[in-house]
Scaffold this motif. Structure first.
Motif, PDB file in Angstrom:
ATOM      1  N   TRP A   1       1.014  -1.288   0.085  1.00  0.00           N
ATOM      2  CA  TRP A   1      -0.188   0.038   0.049  1.00  0.00           C
ATOM      3  C   TRP A   1       0.946   1.048  -0.206  1.00  0.00           C
ATOM      4  N   TRP A   2       1.802   1.278   0.912  1.00  0.00           N
ATOM      5  CA  TRP A   2       2.747   2.405   0.950  1.00  0.00           C
ATOM      6  C   TRP A   2       3.646   2.828  -0.314  1.00  0.00           C
ATOM      7  N   ALA A   3       4.118   1.369  -0.892  1.00  0.00           N
ATOM      8  CA  ALA A   3       4.714   1.406  -2.187  1.00  0.00           C
ATOM      9  C   ALA A   3       3.779   2.248  -3.202  1.00  0.00           C
ATOM     10  N   CYS A   4       2.641   1.634  -3.330  1.00  0.00           N
ATOM     11  CA  CYS A   4       1.664   2.632  -4.295  1.00  0.00           C
ATOM     12  C   CYS A   4       1.532   3.789  -3.955  1.00  0.00           C
ATOM     13  N   ILE A   5       1.296   4.212  -2.655  1.00  0.00           N
ATOM     14  CA  ILE A   5       0.802   5.479  -2.381  1.00  0.00           C
ATOM     15  C   ILE A   5       2.255   6.510  -2.888  1.00  0.00           C
TER      16      ILE A   5
ATOM     17  N   GLY B   1      -6.180   1.983  -4.604  1.00  0.00           N
ATOM     18  CA  GLY B   1      -6.744   2.586  -5.647  1.00  0.00           C
ATOM     19  C   GLY B   1      -7.835   3.768  -5.416  1.00  0.00           C
ATOM     20  N   GLY B   2      -8.221   3.656  -4.131  1.00  0.00           N
ATOM     21  CA  GLY B   2      -9.437   4.508  -3.799  1.00  0.00           C
ATOM     22  C   GLY B   2      -8.992   5.960  -3.712  1.00  0.00           C
ATOM     23  N   ILE B   3      -7.651   6.037  -3.019  1.00  0.00           N
ATOM     24  CA  ILE B   3      -7.126   7.387  -3.054  1.00  0.00           C
ATOM     25  C   ILE B   3      -6.963   7.799  -4.314  1.00  0.00           C
ATOM     26  N   VAL B   4      -6.517   7.024  -5.179  1.00  0.00           N
ATOM     27  CA  VAL B   4      -5.796   7.508  -6.308  1.00  0.00           C
ATOM     28  C   VAL B   4      -7.247   8.180  -7.121  1.00  0.00           C
ATOM     29  N   ALA B   5      -8.250   7.410  -7.137  1.00  0.00           N
ATOM     30  CA  ALA B   5      -9.557   7.873  -7.706  1.00  0.00           C
ATOM     31  C   ALA B   5      -9.858   9.063  -7.220  1.00  0.00           C
ATOM     32  N   TRP B   6      -9.944   9.235  -6.033  1.00  0.00           N
ATOM     33  CA  TRP B   6     -10.500  10.400  -5.381  1.00  0.00           C
ATOM     34  C   TRP B   6      -9.748  11.746  -5.719  1.00  0.00           C
ATOM     35  N   VAL B   7      -8.344  11.312  -5.745  1.00  0.00           N
ATOM     36  CA  VAL B   7      -7.589  12.515  -6.172  1.00  0.00           C
ATOM     37  C   VAL B   7      -7.690  13.071  -7.630  1.00  0.00           C
ATOM     38  N   GLY B   8      -7.869  11.933  -8.372  1.00  0.00           N
ATOM     39  CA  GLY B   8      -8.097  12.061  -9.888  1.00  0.00           C
ATOM     40  C   GLY B   8      -9.284  12.950  -9.930  1.00  0.00           C
ATOM     41  N   ILE B   9     -10.469  12.347  -9.516  1.00  0.00           N
ATOM     42  CA  ILE B   9     -11.796  12.973  -9.771  1.00  0.00           C
ATOM     43  C   ILE B   9     -11.881  14.666  -9.159  1.00  0.00           C
ATOM     44  N   ALA B  10     -11.226  14.473  -8.028  1.00  0.00           N
ATOM     45  CA  ALA B  10     -11.193  15.925  -7.335  1.00  0.00           C
ATOM     46  C   ALA B  10     -10.505  16.952  -8.283  1.00  0.00           C
ATOM     47  N   THR B  11      -9.369  16.419  -8.784  1.00  0.00           N
ATOM     48  CA  THR B  11      -8.665  17.401  -9.746  1.00  0.00           C
ATOM     49  C   THR B  11      -9.402  17.624 -10.830  1.00  0.00           C
ATOM     50  N   ALA B  12     -10.149  16.653 -11.303  1.00  0.00           N
ATOM     51  CA  ALA B  12     -10.812  16.878 -12.545  1.00  0.00           C
ATOM     52  C   ALA B  12     -11.941  18.133 -12.479  1.00  0.00           C
ATOM     53  N   LEU B  13     -12.633  18.186 -11.421  1.00  0.00           N
ATOM     54  CA  LEU B  13     -13.474  19.055 -11.206  1.00  0.00           C
ATOM     55  C   LEU B  13     -13.016  20.466 -10.785  1.00  0.00           C
ATOM     56  N   PHE B  14     -11.852  20.375  -9.712  1.00  0.00           N
ATOM     57  CA  PHE B  14     -11.022  21.428  -9.508  1.00  0.00           C
ATOM     58  C   PHE B  14     -10.512  22.360 -10.629  1.00  0.00           C
ATOM     59  N   ALA B  15      -9.795  21.687 -11.444  1.00  0.00           N
ATOM     60  CA  ALA B  15      -9.207  22.151 -12.647  1.00  0.00           C
ATOM     61  C   ALA B  15     -10.176  22.951 -13.662  1.00  0.00           C
ATOM     62  N   ALA B  16     -11.339  22.064 -13.814  1.00  0.00           N
ATOM     63  CA  ALA B  16     -12.415  22.498 -14.818  1.00  0.00           C
ATOM     64  C   ALA B  16     -12.832  23.813 -14.477  1.00  0.00           C
ATOM     65  N   THR B  17     -13.232  24.008 -12.863  1.00  0.00           N
ATOM     66  CA  THR B  17     -13.698  25.285 -12.459  1.00  0.00           C
ATOM     67  C   THR B  17     -12.743  26.487 -12.941  1.00  0.00           C
ATOM     68  N   MET B  18     -11.454  26.342 -12.802  1.00  0.00           N
ATOM     69  CA  MET B  18     -10.468  27.478 -13.195  1.00  0.00           C
ATOM     70  C   MET B  18     -10.507  27.562 -14.565  1.00  0.00           C
ATOM     71  N   ALA B  19     -10.573  26.491 -15.430  1.00  0.00           N
ATOM     72  CA  ALA B  19     -10.584  26.635 -16.779  1.00  0.00           C
ATOM     73  C   ALA B  19     -11.710  27.632 -17.391  1.00  0.00           C
ATOM     74  N   VAL B  20     -12.945  27.649 -16.736  1.00  0.00           N
ATOM     75  CA  VAL B  20     -14.188  28.467 -16.933  1.00  0.00           C
ATOM     76  C   VAL B  20     -13.841  29.684 -16.820  1.00  0.00           C
ATOM     77  N   ALA B  21     -12.957  30.156 -15.680  1.00  0.00           N
ATOM     78  CA  ALA B  21     -12.510  31.703 -15.561  1.00  0.00           C
ATOM     79  C   ALA B  21     -11.399  32.254 -16.361  1.00  0.00           C
ATOM     80  N   SER B  22     -10.567  31.361 -16.992  1.00  0.00           N
ATOM     81  CA  SER B  22      -9.344  32.094 -17.157  1.00  0.00           C
ATOM     82  C   SER B  22      -9.722  32.819 -18.763  1.00  0.00           C
ATOM     83  N   PHE B  23      -8.726  33.616 -18.912  1.00  0.00           N
ATOM     84  CA  PHE B  23      -8.797  34.554 -20.022  1.00  0.00           C
ATOM     85  C   PHE B  23      -7.403  34.178 -21.104  1.00  0.00           C
ATOM     86  N   ASP B  24      -6.668  33.171 -20.469  1.00  0.00           N
ATOM     87  CA  ASP B  24      -5.677  33.022 -21.357  1.00  0.00           C
ATOM     88  C   ASP B  24      -5.753  31.799 -22.239  1.00  0.00           C
TER      89      ASP B  24
END
Lengths: 553, 632
Positions: free
Chosen positions: B228-232, B291-314
């Motif tokens: 588990w630690w090796a994977c994390i 895998g559970g931690i991996v999945a949650w980090v991934g999906i959280a990033t997916a939503l979090f980054a999408a919100t910033m993409a909505v607001a960017s002007f670059d």
């Protein structure tokens, strides 16, 4: 014979150089005379390097002559797996040092040196003969330290390194004054060189007491016999602990470990380029070598029992050195503190208690010699051109010096430990080797943070020195590397990649005679912490069987 | 396999060396020929893998023994299975197109810069191939750090530039930041490898995976197993390289690099290395339950980054956040165990995201490197090919039915729907947001009227050397999903991966709730993004409520890191460690002991002043003292 000639050829060369320098002191063309002296020194150092390769192909060498029978000391020199690469490192770096100092041997007066572009002849070249002779004396002393197999002989060579270094820093070092509390104004370089010598002497005094005690116990100064004694009889409990710390103190100062490192930034910064290169490249390795040669095999139980404390000190040094390096305004000082960090890795590996860690540590000694030697050389080249080492004086010089920048980046990434370069292999083996030993995992993990910090301090310096627009006008005129500087840099770059891509032959040679695997039998370190190992069942280190070595006399 | 290995590695290495060492003396056409020729050879090498790998198992190919010490042996050896083949094909294929594009895009550089660019680019692909082909974790790490180096060199390609007006960073700074943040991840990767060495005594994939079943269950730390630690720990490496929370901060800044670099390294290939790593180590992640931690980090990033993409002007900023978000998608997929689906999205994303960036580059090229979308608008008429290809890519990423993104996103959402409802819900919401910000961008840039006539007046289509790669990538973005992935996961891609991810493959029915919800949200996002922003003036775009302000300021994460980590560390180092401990305490003690010695010496000096009378007096005093002692 080859062993003796390799070690003493530089000394002979130094004597010849000295005579030649005195004889031609009044020569009409001083420039021609100085060039001749430099070429002479270069040739001597190159022959020495060629001779030393003999040991690589033959896996070592040994020679023993009667010397001082009345006190139980003999002229015993031996190169085995542990010392092999350090000897080659020394002979490899010396010619490069001579090349690197070709145009900057000068004795500064109180003020600033006269600035001269690196490819022009220095108007104030002074004392070239003496400087080069001292450099060669230093080479003999260093080679002797690595090859001595007799405690008296070792101590003589060990102390002998101080003398040439003392003068090299004190005479040819940097200009400038510092205010001291008691002595008023003293020259920076004199302060630094005194600090360097006194620090080392303080440690040496302890080691000397230890050597005398060993003589009393064993009746000999011969290292082979003492190793046999240590393996069979062993030094008694508390005496062993005292001996361990006496030797360790001397070596820790040399390495240097936190908190006895403060001589190093001063000495490095004040030394001329070649002095810094030798200091970082070889002299520091003498400390780590001493630990490996004496502390671990002679006092194994004390070493195992104190491995945790030493590892802790090493890890503190890794992080401390890296953090302090990060905020240095002076490039040389930054590299100097990075050495504190890198040598922390080496000591961590030595006390890892696994073959992997020890091999990694020996390899990392060589790697650090190459990478940090190269960094000091490169900073020196910049100093030759601009006569400053302050990071804020630079910026944007990549545009003016593309080849220099490329070389600097390669060495930077070797120092950071990028895979493919030598630095990675050493660091990886040290950390993995530490992690494998039970109870030592946490040190490996914390030490690995140093890998992050190495990127921080090196790349931040690179950014401020090389990137961005040129803001200081003097940098507009900077010239790129000339042919001599390129020739000095190329062998170092080749070594970086050679060891990085194919480290296995280097690692195998270290242990061809079992010098390392005997030290770190699986679990030795671990079991020793719980119970003292049965003294009679421990096989003597194979060093005590000289018949297996190439006796070349 | 010898020919394959020679074709894959040798030309790229030679190309990098030639252009790197002697490039300044070459004509640009020669440099371009070397650079593009090398990658073309590598692509050919990747193609030669197909028949061999499809025919059956190919043994690992060892070239030499790299490290051997203390029982650990690591060979320089390469793995030839369908996973490495697919990665090699994606990497070399997309790289080839981007190399060709770069010949046009970088043409305004001088000879030195032009050849340097291709040297770095070849070196990058070389490292990336080591990463995906290596047969051990350590060799993967070689490529891992190698691509990090190339990323550093290429982000900082314009190393002499200063901060541009309106930018938050500049190339040299962004390059350093990328390397250091990645190093934090690599620290985890290293620790993970150490745990594997201590547990299995090897870093070879086959050796570790075969022994993984019997790995010790005894907790290593905090009640978790070594596995588990090796994977994390290794996942921390993926968090760095694939720009996940909390280490994503380097990727938006990495847009300071030339646009082909953004397309190749920071969208299509390098940043997907973390996804590949988890997929490659699927045996470990399955067994360890990490895998559970991996999945949650991934999906959280997916939503979090999408919100910033909505607001960017670059322009490139929107795409950068979109990349982070899509990588989160892939990480979530492999974390849940949908390895083939994650890899599928990796492939389609390589097509459409590379295309989006190259199209962005085409626009920036025409607008003299101005990336502020508030000054753009109405470009559809001036840049027909760029406009059409960008639209294709935008539709593909939005999951428009039957385009490539539709198939891969659908596969992930279906899997989530069956295994983890919460992740499905966030994933579907993100899919809608993705479509929304993509068509917001599309509308602002290409539709309506120009917002800055002076800037867009002279805009013109890019030369064919740039538009042909756009067209090829557009074809892949449109048809790649249908051809490679197939309806109901029946395509050759899944077929090939079956013998790597045993038994994971499942054929979903085409019409299922997950697909319908995801696609519906995507279509709503497309419509909303398009109509809300079409023809809006620059001032209207500027207006924002507090939430959008938060997004626009990127949640102040950079500022937070600066205050919480960077500045305290500098203060600690400079003020506490250096000034107080080093100069104050240690050197103080050293200098004082020196002074003390001197003082003792100067006192003792009085005893040796060379005056016979003093000596006589002392002798006399001593004698008297002795007599007195004797008497009493």
């Amino acid at each position: 014979m080859i062993l003796v000639s390799t070690i003493f050829l530089p000394l002979l060369g130094a004597a010849a150089l000295g005579i030649a320098a005195v004889a031609t002191a009044k020569a009409p063309d001083q420039r021609l005379r100085n060039e001749g002296l430099k070429i002479g020194a270069l040739i001597v150092s190159l022959i020495t390097f060629g001779l030393s390769l003999h040991f690589v192909f033959n896996g070592g060498a040994a020679v023993q002559h009667e010397w001082l029978p009345s006190i139980g000391s003999s002229f015993h020199l031996r190169i085995d797996g542990i010392s092999l690469w350090l000897v080659v490192l020394t002979t490899f770096l010396t010619p490069i040092c001579i090349l690197a100092s070709w145009r900057n041997i000068s004795i500064p007066d109180s003020g600033q040196r006269d600035a001269y572009p690196s490819d022009e002849y220095p108007q104030k070249e002074k004392g070239a003969g003496g400087f080069l002779a001292l450099l060669l004396v230093l080479e003999t002393a260093m080679l002797g330290t690595f090859a001595a197999f007799d405690l008296v002989l070792f101590f003589i060579f060990w102390e002998m390194t101080l003398i040439p270094m003392y003068f090299i820093i004190g005479i040819w070092g940097s200009p400038g004054w510092r205010q001291t509390f008691l002595f008023g104004q003293v020259s920076e370089r004199v302060y630094a060189t005194l600090k360097f010598v006194l620090y080392t002497m303080a440690g040496s005094a302890l080691m000397f007491a230890g050597i005398l005690y060993i003589r009393m116990q064993t009746g000999t100064f011969d290292l082979t016999a003492i190793m046999e004694y240590a393996a069979n009889t062993g030094f008694g409990g508390s005496a062993q602990v005292w001996l361990f710390w006496a030797f360790f103190a001397a070596f820790a100062i040399k390495v240097p470990l936190f908190p006895v490192h403060t001589w190093l930034p001063d000495a490095h910064t004040q030394a001329p380029t070649a002095g810094s290169m030798i200091l970082a490249g070889v002299l520091l390795k003498m400390g780590a070598y001493g630990i490996l040669r004496f502390c671990l095999p002679l006092f194994p139980e004390a070493a195992a029992a104190n491995a945790d404390i030493v590892s802790l000190i090493a890890v503190i040094g890794i992080l401390y050195g890296a953090l302090v390096a990060m905020v240095q305004p002076d490039m040389k000082r930054l590299v100097a503190y990075s050495s504190v960090s890198h040598l922390g890795f080496v000591v961590l590996g030595l006390f890892a208690g696994s073959e992997m860690g020890t091999k990694g540590a020996v390899l990392q000694m060589v790697n650090h010699g190459i990478a940090t030697g190269a960094l000091f050389m490169l900073v020196g080249m910049l100093y030759d051109r601009r006569h400053t080492r302050q990071i804020k004086e630079f910026g944007g010089i990549a545009k003016k010096m593309p080849a220099y920048t490329a070389v600097f980046l390669i060495i930077t990434f070797a120092s950071i430990g990028l895979p493919g370069t030598n630095g990675f292999v050493g660091e990886f083996l040290i950390l993995a080797g530490s992690f494998m030993t039970e109870g030592r995992e946490v040190y490996a993990i914390v030490a690995a943070l140093g890998v992050i910090l190495a990127a921080v301090y090196m790349l931040w310096m690179v950014q401020r020195v090389f990137f961005g627009p040129i803001k200081v006008k003097a940098n507009e005129a900077l010239k790129d590397l000339n042919a001599r500087e390129m020739i000095a840099a190329l062998p170092l770059i080749a070594a970086v990649f050679w060891i990085g891509i194919s480290p296995t032959p280097f690692l195998d040679k270290m242990d061809a005679d079992g010098s390392i695997s005997n030290l770190t039998k699986p679990g030795t370190a671990k079991t020793a912490m719980v119970e003292p190992p049965p003294p009679m069942e421990q096989p003597a280190p194979q060093l005590s069987t000289p018949s297996e070595m190439d006796e070349d006399h | 396999m010898n020919l394959t290995m020679i074709l894959l590695f040798l030309p790229l290495l030679l190309g990098a060396l030639l252009n790197g060492i002697a490039g300044a003396k070459f004509k640009k056409s020669v440099s371009a020929l070397i650079g593009v020729g090398a990658i073309a050879a590598a692509f050919a090498g990747a193609l030669t893998m197909i028949p061999a790998v499809n025919a059956g198992n190919v043994n690992d190919q060892a070239v030499w023994i790299w490290i051997s010490a203390g029982g650990l042996t690591v060979e320089a050896a390469f793995k030839f299975d369908s996973l490495s083949m697919i990665m090699a094909l994606i990497v070399t294929g997309v790289s080839l197109l981007i190399h060709i594009y770069a010949v046009g895009y970088m043409n305004h550089e001088d000879e030195r810069g032009f050849s340097r660019f291709f040297a770095y680019l070849n070196l990058f692909v070389f490292s990336m191939l080591i990463l995906v082909m290596g047969n051990s974790f350590l060799l993967m790490f070689v490529g891992w750090e190698g691509v990090g180096l190339c990323s550093y060199l290429l982000i900082g390609f314009w190393y002499d530039r200063e901060r541009k007006e309106g930018d938050s960073t500049w190339p040299a700074e962004a390059a350093k930041k990328a390397f250091i943040v990645n190093r934090i991840g690599d620290f985890g990767f290293l620790i993970g490898m150490f745990i594997l060495i201590a547990t299995f005594g090897s870093l070879n994939f086959d050796a570790v995976f075969n022994a993984a079943e019997g790995a010790p269950d005894a907790p290593l730390f905090l009640g978790q197993t070594p596995l588990w630690w090796a994977c994390i720990a290794m996942f921390l490496g993926a968090v760095g390289k694939s720009a996940q929370i909390p280490l994503y901060v380097w990727l938006p800044d990495a847009m300071q690099g030339p646009t082909p670099v953004s397309a190749l390294i920071h969208a299509a290939t390098m940043v997907t290395a973390g996804v590949y790593m988890v997929a490659r180590s699927h045996v470990l992640f399955d067994l360890s339950g990490a895998g559970g931690i991996v999945a949650w980090v991934g999906i959280a990033t997916a939503l979090f980054a999408a919100t910033m993409a909505v607001a960017s002007f670059d322009f490139k900023g929107v795409l950068a956040y979109s990349t982070i978000s899509q990588l989160g998608y892939m990480i979530a997929a492999v974390g849940m165990g949908a390895y083939a689906a994650g890899m599928a999205h990796l492939m389609t994303h390589a097509f459409f995201k590379a295309l989006l960036f190259l199209a962005a580059g085409s626009v920036l090229h025409a607008l003299h490197d101005v990336g502020d979308i508030r000054r753009m608008g109405g470009l559809r008429g001036k840049m027909r090919i760029t406009f059409v290809t960008f639209l294709a890519a935008a539709l593909a990423i939005s999951g428009f039915p039957l385009l490539s993104g539709f198939f891969s996103k659908d596969a992930i959402l279906v899997y989530a729907y069956e295994h983890n409802m919460a992740i499905f819900a966030i994933g579907a919401l993100t899919a809608g947001l993705t479509a929304f910000y993509m068509f917001r961008l599309f509308s602002i840039v290409f539709m309506g009227e120009s917002r800055d006539k002076d800037l867009t007046e002279h805009a013109h289509e890019s030369p064919p050397v740039m538009t042909i790669p756009l067209i090829v990538l557009a074809a892949l973005s449109v048809g790649g999903g249908y051809v490679f992935l197939g309806v109901g996961e029946s395509g050759p891609f899944y077929h090939a991966l079956e013998n790597v991810f045993h038994g994971e493959h499942h054929a979903a029915s085409f019409f299922n709730p997950a697909m319908l919800i995801g696609t519906a949200l995507g279509l709503v996002g497309i419509a909303a993004g398009h109509f809300m922003y079409k023809g809006k003036s620059a001032e209207d775009l500027q207006r924002a409520n507090p939430i959008v302000q938060l997004w626009r300021n990127k949640y102040w994460v950079d500022e937070l890191y600066d205050r919480a980590v960077v500045r305290p560390l500098k203060w600690l180092s400079r003020s506490a460690l250096w000034r107080v401990i080093d100069k104050g305490l240690i050197d103080g003690a050293v200098n004082v002991s020196g002074a003390l010695m001197n003082a003792v010496g100067s006192i003792l000096r009085f005893t040796q002043n060379g005056m016979i009378q003093t000596y006589a007096a002392v002798i006399f005093a001593g004698a008297v003292l002795l007599v007195l002692l004797r008497l009493f």
